[in-house]
Design an enzyme around this catalytic site. Structure first.
Site, PDB file in Angstrom:
ATOM      1  N   HIS A   1       9.256   7.600 -10.636  1.00  0.00           N
ATOM      2  CA  HIS A   1       9.855   6.547 -10.962  1.00  0.00           C
ATOM      3  C   HIS A   1       9.530   5.188 -11.388  1.00  0.00           C
ATOM      4  O   HIS A   1       8.477   5.253 -11.108  1.00  0.00           O
ATOM      5  CB  HIS A   1      11.196   6.561  -9.824  1.00  0.00           C
ATOM      6  CG  HIS A   1      10.579   6.292  -8.506  1.00  0.00           C
ATOM      7  ND1 HIS A   1      10.003   7.061  -7.378  1.00  0.00           N
ATOM      8  CD2 HIS A   1      10.099   5.049  -8.138  1.00  0.00           C
ATOM      9  CE1 HIS A   1       9.550   6.304  -6.614  1.00  0.00           C
ATOM     10  NE2 HIS A   1       9.551   5.191  -6.681  1.00  0.00           N
TER      11      HIS A   1
ATOM     12  N   GLU B   1       2.741   3.325  -6.566  1.00  0.00           N
ATOM     13  CA  GLU B   1       3.063   4.131  -5.819  1.00  0.00           C
ATOM     14  C   GLU B   1       2.863   5.552  -5.931  1.00  0.00           C
ATOM     15  O   GLU B   1       2.785   5.787  -7.069  1.00  0.00           O
ATOM     16  CB  GLU B   1       4.711   4.187  -5.373  1.00  0.00           C
ATOM     17  CG  GLU B   1       5.139   4.921  -4.396  1.00  0.00           C
ATOM     18  CD  GLU B   1       6.631   5.075  -4.054  1.00  0.00           C
ATOM     19  OE1 GLU B   1       7.346   4.395  -5.019  1.00  0.00           O
ATOM     20  OE2 GLU B   1       6.922   5.142  -2.869  1.00  0.00           O
TER      21      GLU B   1
HETATM   22 CO    CO Z   1       9.233   3.580  -5.340  1.00  0.00          CO
END
Ligand code: CO
Length: 134
Positions: free
Chosen positions: A7, A130
């Site tokens: 994402h 991330e």
């Molecule tokens: Co995230």
């Protein structure tokens, strides 16, 4: 080592308005809001055919995202999330390469209840990364 782009996360000043923009204006599939107290955020996920967009809003004033919104009142791009098969192996390799892991360096449960880690933006061409184990 890194796999798919899981994402792209965007910090938003108004979660409902942002969710509505993605649902109504852009015609995307948008999840319900979910609080993640361990990360100090509320998240909404936008499902796209090839990836997701994570809309992030601070849970309270102590959230790290609150500071981001003070600096960027209109919101903005916050991080990219890449998938990895083994987050501990990925972390150890990155640390051996000199990269800095944020926090205590141990994976936490992320938005999809899977282990995640964050990497210092200064080590990755100015972008907070991330990693999510899938
Ligand atoms: Co995230």
């Amino acid at each position: 080592m890194i796999g798919r782009l899981n994402h792209v996360a965007i910090v938003v000043p108004d979660l409902e308005a942002a969710a509505k923009t993605y649902r109504q204006t852009l015609g995307a599939t948008v999840s319900a809001a979910e609080d993640l107290p361990e990360h100090g955020v509320t998240t909404v996920f936008v499902e796209l055919p090839n990836t997701k967009i994570e809309l992030l809003h601070p849970l309270d004033d102590s959230s790290p995202i609150a500071k981001f919104l003070q600096k960027n009142p209109d919101g903005g791009l916050h991080h990219l999330c890449y998938e990895v098969d083994d987050i501990i192996a990925a972390r150890d390799r990155l640390v051996a390469e000199g990269a800095r892991v944020l926090g205590d360096g141990e994976p936490k449960n992320g938005a999809h209840n899977k282990p995640v880690l964050f990497l210092h933006p200064k080590d990755f061409v100015g972008t907070l990364l991330e990693l999510e184990q899938v």
